[in-house]
Design a protein around this motif. Structure first.
Motif, PDB file in Angstrom:
ATOM      1  N   GLU A   4     -67.469 110.362  30.057  1.00 27.10           N
ATOM      2  CA  GLU A   4     -66.596 109.206  29.906  1.00 27.10           C
ATOM      3  C   GLU A   4     -65.307 109.466  30.692  1.00 27.10           C
ATOM      4  OE1 GLU A   4     -65.391 106.245  26.205  1.00 27.10           O
ATOM      5  OE2 GLU A   4     -65.587 108.408  25.876  1.00 27.10           O
ATOM      6  N   VAL A   5     -64.922 108.524  31.519  1.00 27.54           N
ATOM      7  CA  VAL A   5     -63.724 108.722  32.347  1.00 27.54           C
ATOM      8  C   VAL A   5     -62.498 108.805  31.454  1.00 27.54           C
ATOM      9  CG1 VAL A   5     -64.726 107.560  34.341  1.00 27.54           C
ATOM     10  CG2 VAL A   5     -63.429 106.242  32.664  1.00 27.54           C
ATOM     11  N   THR A   6     -61.454 109.421  31.983  1.00 31.92           N
ATOM     12  CA  THR A   6     -60.252 109.670  31.188  1.00 31.92           C
ATOM     13  C   THR A   6     -59.594 108.379  30.747  1.00 31.92           C
ATOM     14  OG1 THR A   6     -59.902 111.721  32.441  1.00 31.92           O
ATOM     15  CG2 THR A   6     -58.033 110.866  31.186  1.00 31.92           C
ATOM     16  N   ALA A   7     -59.611 107.358  31.591  1.00 29.29           N
ATOM     17  CA  ALA A   7     -58.964 106.094  31.234  1.00 29.29           C
ATOM     18  C   ALA A   7     -59.626 105.451  30.039  1.00 29.29           C
ATOM     19  CB  ALA A   7     -58.979 105.143  32.431  1.00 29.29           C
ATOM     20  N   THR A   8     -60.938 105.602  29.905  1.00 27.35           N
ATOM     21  CA  THR A   8     -61.651 105.029  28.763  1.00 27.35           C
ATOM     22  C   THR A   8     -61.541 105.929  27.540  1.00 27.35           C
ATOM     23  OG1 THR A   8     -63.210 103.948  30.274  1.00 27.35           O
ATOM     24  CG2 THR A   8     -63.876 104.164  27.970  1.00 27.35           C
ATOM     25  N   ARG A   9     -61.668 107.223  27.766  1.00 22.91           N
ATOM     26  CA  ARG A   9     -61.626 108.171  26.651  1.00 22.91           C
ATOM     27  C   ARG A   9     -60.266 108.182  25.961  1.00 22.91           C
ATOM     28  NH1 ARG A   9     -62.172 112.205  29.366  1.00 22.91           N
ATOM     29  NH2 ARG A   9     -60.157 113.242  29.123  1.00 22.91           N
ATOM     30  N   LEU A  10     -59.184 108.019  26.735  1.00 27.18           N
ATOM     31  CA  LEU A  10     -57.830 108.078  26.184  1.00 27.18           C
ATOM     32  C   LEU A  10     -57.211 106.686  26.034  1.00 27.18           C
ATOM     33  CD1 LEU A  10     -56.393 111.185  28.099  1.00 27.18           C
ATOM     34  CD2 LEU A  10     -57.479 111.093  25.850  1.00 27.18           C
ATOM     35  N   ARG A  11     -58.034 105.646  25.926  1.00 30.41           N
ATOM     36  CA  ARG A  11     -57.497 104.304  25.728  1.00 30.41           C
ATOM     37  C   ARG A  11     -56.765 104.233  24.385  1.00 30.41           C
ATOM     38  NH1 ARG A  11     -58.738  99.062  27.533  1.00 30.41           N
ATOM     39  NH2 ARG A  11     -60.473  99.833  28.802  1.00 30.41           N
ATOM     40  N   PRO A  12     -55.593 103.627  24.309  1.00 30.21           N
ATOM     41  CA  PRO A  12     -54.840 103.556  23.038  1.00 30.21           C
ATOM     42  C   PRO A  12     -55.639 102.831  21.950  1.00 30.21           C
ATOM     43  CG  PRO A  12     -53.449 102.942  24.897  1.00 30.21           C
ATOM     44  CD  PRO A  12     -54.851 103.030  25.428  1.00 30.21           C
ATOM     45  N   GLN A  13     -55.587 103.379  20.708  1.00 33.46           N
ATOM     46  CA  GLN A  13     -56.293 102.798  19.574  1.00 33.46           C
ATOM     47  C   GLN A  13     -55.342 102.297  18.492  1.00 33.46           C
ATOM     48  OE1 GLN A  13     -59.550 102.386  19.806  1.00 33.46           O
ATOM     49  NE2 GLN A  13     -59.631 103.538  21.756  1.00 33.46           N
ATOM     50  N   GLN A  14     -54.058 102.613  18.608  1.00 38.14           N
ATOM     51  CA  GLN A  14     -53.052 102.173  17.646  1.00 38.14           C
ATOM     52  C   GLN A  14     -51.839 101.642  18.416  1.00 38.14           C
ATOM     53  OE1 GLN A  14     -53.295 102.244  14.306  1.00 38.14           O
ATOM     54  NE2 GLN A  14     -55.237 103.360  14.113  1.00 38.14           N
ATOM     55  N   PHE A  15     -51.017 100.877  17.732  1.00 39.80           N
ATOM     56  CA  PHE A  15     -49.784 100.397  18.372  1.00 39.80           C
ATOM     57  C   PHE A  15     -48.883 101.561  18.778  1.00 39.80           C
ATOM     58  CE2 PHE A  15     -50.746  96.392  16.005  1.00 39.80           C
ATOM     59  CZ  PHE A  15     -50.809  95.546  17.113  1.00 39.80           C
ATOM     60  N   SER A  16     -48.933 102.625  18.004  1.00 41.59           N
ATOM     61  CA  SER A  16     -48.097 103.791  18.314  1.00 41.59           C
ATOM     62  C   SER A  16     -48.562 104.524  19.564  1.00 41.59           C
ATOM     63  CB  SER A  16     -48.070 104.751  17.126  1.00 41.59           C
ATOM     64  OG  SER A  16     -49.397 105.157  16.797  1.00 41.59           O
ATOM     65  N   ASP A  17     -49.816 104.277  19.984  1.00 43.45           N
ATOM     66  CA  ASP A  17     -50.329 104.941  21.180  1.00 43.45           C
ATOM     67  C   ASP A  17     -49.914 104.233  22.474  1.00 43.45           C
ATOM     68  OD1 ASP A  17     -51.601 106.716  19.497  1.00 43.45           O
ATOM     69  OD2 ASP A  17     -53.502 105.607  19.497  1.00 43.45           O
ATOM     70  N   LEU A  18     -49.348 103.038  22.373  1.00 44.10           N
ATOM     71  CA  LEU A  18     -48.912 102.314  23.571  1.00 44.10           C
ATOM     72  C   LEU A  18     -47.671 102.980  24.157  1.00 44.10           C
ATOM     73  CD1 LEU A  18     -49.356  98.619  22.360  1.00 44.10           C
ATOM     74  CD2 LEU A  18     -50.817  99.865  23.982  1.00 44.10           C
ATOM     75  N   ILE A  19     -47.780 103.465  25.374  1.00 41.72           N
ATOM     76  CA  ILE A  19     -46.689 104.184  26.032  1.00 41.72           C
ATOM     77  C   ILE A  19     -45.936 103.227  26.961  1.00 41.72           C
ATOM     78  CG2 ILE A  19     -46.059 106.128  27.507  1.00 41.72           C
ATOM     79  CD1 ILE A  19     -47.192 106.886  24.777  1.00 41.72           C
ATOM     80  N   LYS A 194     -54.763 119.250  28.609  1.00 46.65           N
ATOM     81  CA  LYS A 194     -55.040 120.043  27.413  1.00 46.65           C
ATOM     82  C   LYS A 194     -56.377 119.653  26.793  1.00 46.65           C
ATOM     83  CE  LYS A 194     -50.142 120.700  26.328  1.00 46.65           C
ATOM     84  NZ  LYS A 194     -49.054 120.417  25.346  1.00 46.65           N
ATOM     85  N   ASP A 195     -56.697 118.374  26.772  1.00 47.69           N
ATOM     86  CA  ASP A 195     -57.970 117.932  26.207  1.00 47.69           C
ATOM     87  C   ASP A 195     -59.155 118.456  27.015  1.00 47.69           C
ATOM     88  OD1 ASP A 195     -56.573 116.580  24.264  1.00 47.69           O
ATOM     89  OD2 ASP A 195     -56.697 114.622  25.279  1.00 47.69           O
ATOM     90  N   LEU A 196     -59.000 118.522  28.328  1.00 45.26           N
ATOM     91  CA  LEU A 196     -60.094 118.978  29.193  1.00 45.26           C
ATOM     92  C   LEU A 196     -60.021 120.463  29.505  1.00 45.26           C
ATOM     93  CD1 LEU A 196     -60.154 116.003  31.739  1.00 45.26           C
ATOM     94  CD2 LEU A 196     -61.711 116.395  29.826  1.00 45.26           C
ATOM     95  N   ASN A 197     -59.012 121.156  28.947  1.00 41.43           N
ATOM     96  CA  ASN A 197     -58.829 122.587  29.196  1.00 41.43           C
ATOM     97  C   ASN A 197     -58.675 122.873  30.693  1.00 41.43           C
ATOM     98  OD1 ASN A 197     -58.497 125.267  28.473  1.00 41.43           O
ATOM     99  ND2 ASN A 197     -60.711 125.701  28.436  1.00 41.43           N
ATOM    100  N   VAL A 216     -50.903 103.338  34.244  1.00 45.86           N
ATOM    101  CA  VAL A 216     -51.527 104.436  33.509  1.00 45.86           C
ATOM    102  C   VAL A 216     -52.992 104.584  33.920  1.00 45.86           C
ATOM    103  CG1 VAL A 216     -52.088 105.336  31.228  1.00 45.86           C
ATOM    104  CG2 VAL A 216     -49.941 104.110  31.589  1.00 45.86           C
ATOM    105  N   ARG A 217     -53.695 103.465  34.057  1.00 47.21           N
ATOM    106  CA  ARG A 217     -55.105 103.546  34.439  1.00 47.21           C
ATOM    107  C   ARG A 217     -55.262 104.155  35.826  1.00 47.21           C
ATOM    108  NH1 ARG A 217     -56.723  98.518  33.527  1.00 47.21           N
ATOM    109  NH2 ARG A 217     -56.342  97.781  35.651  1.00 47.21           N
ATOM    110  N   ASP A 218     -54.408 103.773  36.778  1.00 47.67           N
ATOM    111  CA  ASP A 218     -54.486 104.350  38.124  1.00 47.67           C
ATOM    112  C   ASP A 218     -54.227 105.848  38.093  1.00 47.67           C
ATOM    113  OD1 ASP A 218     -54.936 101.801  38.877  1.00 47.67           O
ATOM    114  OD2 ASP A 218     -53.157 101.575  40.139  1.00 47.67           O
ATOM    115  N   SER A 219     -53.288 106.286  37.264  1.00 48.47           N
ATOM    116  CA  SER A 219     -52.988 107.718  37.174  1.00 48.47           C
ATOM    117  C   SER A 219     -54.172 108.498  36.614  1.00 48.47           C
ATOM    118  CB  SER A 219     -51.744 107.943  36.313  1.00 48.47           C
ATOM    119  OG  SER A 219     -51.985 107.579  34.968  1.00 48.47           O
TER     120      SER A 219
END
Length: 626
Positions: A4-19, A194-197, A216-219
């Motif tokens: 799973e690509v990083t953009a999908t795996r790290l997609r925000p799931q809570q309002f607090s995750d919105l950067i 850190k997640d991918l070591n 963020v998605r482009d990064s």
């Protein structure tokens, strides 16, 4: 499990995750908390900043089954939250606006909204890229989104707000999403490492964040690409080598050669860069970013997130060789170069020409610097010589109860002024000893020419003074002066008051136009010089050197002593006549003649008493000004 690509795996799931979208998150959370839920939302902003992710979070918050009512913090574990996350919910329908643009697609939505949700509280329609809908489709939506059923909520997302009709905007709550700052994206990439070591240095992460442009998605997409060839250790050197980027070290070398005006070396290095596989466009981009970083450093900015790397890595030779104005000029050259290469017969020739110009950048003088130099030399250009007399505020009187002719401070000031001002008198007695006397070169003062305190009786005994240091009295120095000489001031204010010449352009002769408008020649002169000073300063300067403006009917005549200025005015006589017609409300004629200088006999100036006193004290004579 599939990759799973990083953009999908790290997609925000809570309002607090919105950067970087604090305003949007807090507003939506408060509206849910206070139960002020709108029936239509419009999310706008650049790509990859969280519009679709926020729409999904809002859908989960409204339909979370672990809460009896909408909550600002969805659990993410219930069946409804998992279905929305996996895009499999029957009550949260995501529609691609680019693929469903016709009015028939909207009719299908209108038919579906009449049915209540299958298992959730709300039936939510998320339409991405809504600006792609056709005009009939938008019109078909108007009534539905204005008064939808209570169980239906529309969420629109678009990157081009200007293409959305105003009728749609007025029916939706609009939320503007912003690009994310480089530092926040860099922190997100650090967490991804850190997640991918994966090991990664800060310089490489800053480069990825800067290249993403705030998305963020482009990064995340660029991060996955870099991680693929970095073998678990991301460094800036690997990025530079694999992606064909010219690093700071290589740019330091070629720009140091430019600063030293080594044209041959610069052109040979350019050939090496191009032969190594670096494209011309990439080289221009890297050079422009390098020069922009130099400009920031010259402005006192050393923030690493703005520069892309530590400011210490930039060449000190280049920074010391070029001024801030010259660096600005270099940036403008490369910005123009990027625009020109698309129309050039050879982009390489354009690139070589730009670097060749940089080799002579140290000799570049900006128009502002030229103007500043001209302003400083204004008195010389306008032949304004300083006064031949010493200003009143530079003359110090004799000390109280002292019989000194001129004080040390006054003499020092007068001598300094005589060497700097072109019209100050010079003394032959001092000039003869100028090479030997240390006083003339800024050394010690000459022996003091004053006596000690004078007794009240005014009588002196010869034994009171040593023979070598004897200073004669005033009566002995100036026998022709009366005995009341000591009671008279050595000078008066009238002796040193500069003669202020009357302004020849002060002419109160009034011209009356046929329409009754009246204006004096003084105002005519002032207005025309002011107008020309804005558009043609050279003509205005020439007019200021003219003599008195005389009025005869509708003709204004004057004189000037400089042949070049006369010719310049005559070449632009039509412009002057046009301005005169506007100012005087009538057609005017301007004439100018050359003033012939008369050979007047040279009159020897009469110098003030102080000069005569100094001549007598130093046994010299006034030689004149040069």
């Amino acid at each position: 499990m599939a990759y799973e690509v990083t953009a999908t795996r790290l997609r925000p799931q809570q309002f607090s995750d919105l950067i970087g979208q604090d305003f949007v998150a807090e507003t939506l959370k408060n509206s849910i908390k206070t139960k002020h839920i709108a029936h239509a939302y419009l999310f706008t902003g650049p790509r990859g900043c969280g519009k679709t992710s926020t729409a999904r979070i809002l859908a989960k918050a409204l339909n979370c089954q672990n809460s009896s009512e909408p909550t600002e913090e969805p659990c993410g574990k219930c069946e409804s939250c998992r279905a929305i996350t996996n895009s499999s919910s029957l009550d949260v329908i995501e529609i691609d606006g680019a693929s469903n643009t016709s009015v028939n697609d909207v009719r299908q939505i209108k038919d579906e909204v009449m049915f209540p949700p299958a298992s959730a509280r709300y039936k939510i329609y998320i339409i991405d890229e809504v600006h792609m809908l056709s005009t009939p489709a938008f019109n078909a939506l108007l009534k539905t989104i204005e008064e939808p059923p209570a169980h239906v909520i529309f969420i629109f997302a678009t990157t081009e707000l200007q293409k959305v009709p105003a009728t749609i905007k007025s029916r939706c709550q609009q939320y503007n999403f912003r690009l994310v700052s480089i530092e926040k994206i860099k922190n997100l990439l650090s967490n991804a490492c850190k997640d991918l070591n994966i090991q990664a240095d800060d310089e490489s992460l800053f480069w990825i964040a800067r290249e993403s442009g705030g998305s963020v998605r482009d990064s995340y997409t660029l991060f996955d690409q870099v991680a693929a060839f970095s073998d678990g250790n991301i460094t800036y050197d690997k990025i530079r080598d694999k992606l064909g980027i010219l690093g700071v070290e290589g740019l330091n070398g070629i720009f140091e050669n430019c600063a030293k005006s080594e044209v041959q070396t610069v052109l040979l290095k350019l050939d090496e860069f191009l032969q190594s596989g670096i494209s011309i466009e990439q080289l221009i981009l890297n050079s422009t970013e390098y020069l922009r970083s130099l400009l920031l450093i010259k402005s006192g900015i050393t923030k690493e997130s703005l520069l892309g790397q530590s400011f210490e890595r930039f060449s000190k030779i280049v920074l010391d060789s070029w001024s801030q104005i010259q660096v600005e000029r270099a940036v403008s050259i490369f910005l123009q170069l990027y625009r020109d290469i698309r129309y050039s017969i050879s982009p390489r020739y354009e690139l070589e020409l730009a670097f060749s110009r940089l080799c002579w950048l140290s000799e570049y003088v900006s128009p502002q610097e030229v103007k500043h130099a001209i302003d400083e030399a204004k008195s010389v250009l306008l032949n304004e010589n300083s006064s031949s007399f010493i200003p009143q505020n530079q003359i110090t009187s004799a000390h109280e109860n002292s019989n000194s002719l001129v004080s040390e401070e006054s003499f020092t000031q007068n001598h300094e002024n005589s060497s700097s001002a072109p019209n100050m008198p010079r003394f032959s007695a001092l000039e003869a000893e100028e090479e030997q006397n240390s006083f003339n070169n800024g050394g010690e003062l000459p022996p003091e020419q004053t006596s000690d305190k004078i007794e009240d009786s005014g009588e002196y005994q010869q034994n009171d003074y040593p023979s070598d240091d004897y200073i004669p009295s005033q009566d002995e120095l100036y026998p022709e002066q009366s005995e009341n000489f000591s009671n008279e001031p050595l000078y008066s204010e009238n002796d040193f008051t500069s003669q202020i010449e009357e302004d020849v352009h002060q002419n109160e002769t009034v011209y009356e136009a046929p329409d009754g408008f009246k204006i004096s020649m003084t105002k005519v002169f002032g207005q025309i010089v002011t107008e020309l000073s804005i558009n043609d300063a050279l003509i205005a300067s020439s007019l200021m050197q003219t003599g008195r403006w005389n009025l005869s009917g509708n003709k204004i005549s004057t004189t000037i002593s400089n042949v070049y200025q006369k010719n310049k005015i005559e070449q632009n006589i039509h412009k002057i006549n046009s301005l005169l017609e506007t100012i005087c409300h009538s057609k005017m004629i301007f004439e100018i003649q050359l003033l012939e200088k008369k050979n007047e006999p040279v009159v020897k100036p009469e110098f003030p008493k102080q000069v005569q006193v100094l001549c007598s004290a130093f046994k010299g004579s006034v030689k004149g000004s040069e």
